[in-house]
Motif scaffolding. Sequence first.
Motif: not given
Length: 400
Positions: A174-192
Motif C-alpha cells: 500500500w505504501s509504495v503504491t500510494m507514495l508513488s502516485l502521490y509524488i507524481r501528483v506533486q511533481v505534475n502540479i508543481l511542474g504545471r
Amino acid sequence: MDLVRGFWRKHRRKILVTTTCLGSGYLLYKLYNAHTRKLADLERELAYERENDEIIKTQLSFCNLTPKDRVFLCFLPSLVVSQFLVLILVFGFVLSILSVRMKAHFDNIQMIADTTTLPHAMHHLSSRLVEEIDVSSIMDKLSKGKGILIPSEKLHLWNELKILSFTRMVLSLWSVTMLSLYIRVQVNILGRHLYIDTARGLGSSHLLEELDLIDRDDEQKFLASADFLATSGIPSLISNMQGAVKEVLKGKQLKDVFTTRVLQETVMRILDVFMSTGSPHHWVDYLMMSQDATSDVSSSDATVTKFHQLITETREVVTSNDFTNVAEISLKCCAVALVEEMETQTALAKGMQLAKLLPQIEKTMPEISAEPSKNRFLQLIRDLPEVKLFFTLLYANMPQ
C-alpha cells in the motif's frame, strides 16, 4: 316556324339590346387585356435598361481606375482567402509548437519523479518500514527455541509472526503504491505551475531571472512534504493496517492451505477493509498533513501562501474520485504481481500451509520496496494506461 317568328316579333327589341350589351362588354375586355400586357412589357424593358445602365457605369468607373487599382480589385477576393489560410496555418503551427513543448515538459516531469523525487522518498520509506515492523526477532526466537519453547509459547509466536508478516507485506504494498502516485501528483502540479509562470514571464517585460512566483523555499518544502508518510503518518498507518489484518486473518489457522487464489483474495480483502474503515478518504492523512495543520502554518507565516496553495491543490486531487479509482486499480495490479512473484519462488500454485508461507512472504519484502529503477511494482504502476491517462489529464487541466 310560326312560333319562332311570333317569339321574334314579340321579343325582338329585348334580344337586340341584350346582344349589343354582350358584344360591347366582350370588346371592352379584349381592349383592357391588351393594354395590361403592353404595360407589363414596358416595365420589363425599363428594368432591363436600368440594369444595363448600372453595368455601363461600373465598367466606366473601372476604366477610370489606375492599372494598379484594377489589378488589386481583380485579386481582392483571392487575397482575402489567402490571408485567411495563412492565419490558419500560422495558428496551427503555433499550437503544434506549444503542444510539442508541453509534451516535452510533461515527459521531463515524469522523468524527474522517477529519477530524483521518488528514489529519495522510497529509500526513506523502506528504512522506516524495517524499523517499525521487525519480524527478525520473532523468527530468531522460533529458531532458537526449538525443543525449549512450550507449545503455547510457540503458538503465540507463530500467530504474532502471522499478523506481523501480513501487516508488513500489505503495508509495504500500500505504501509504495500510494507514495508513488502521490509524488507524481506533486511533481505534475508543481511542474504545471512552473511552466505557466515561465510562460507568463516570457510574455512580460520582466527578465526571466527576476520571475519567481513560486518561492524556492515553498518549492522545496512542498517536495519535502512527500516524506510525511515515512516521518509522521506511518505509526497510525501501521496500527490501522494491523487492525485490518487481524480482522481478515482471525479465522485463518497456521495449518490452513493457501493457494495463489486464496493469497490474492486475502491481500485484497485486507486492503478493502483498511480503505473502507473510518471516514471517507481517511487514508489521505497518512500521506500528507491535515488541512487544519496546513491552514495553521499558512496563517502564521505570510511567505508560505504558495506552499499552502500547492498543498491544497494536491489534497483536492488526492481526495477526488478519479484518484481513488486509479489507486484501487494500481493496488490490485500490484497485489496480483506480488502473488505471481511468490508463485514463481514457491509451490504456492499447488498450495502450501500458512506456517510455511510466512517465511516466503518475508523474502519478497525487499522487492516491494526496492529502488525505482529495479522495482517491478513501480514500473507496473507507471505503465498502467489508467495511470498514464490520469496524469496526462491532471497536467493538462491544471488551474491556471
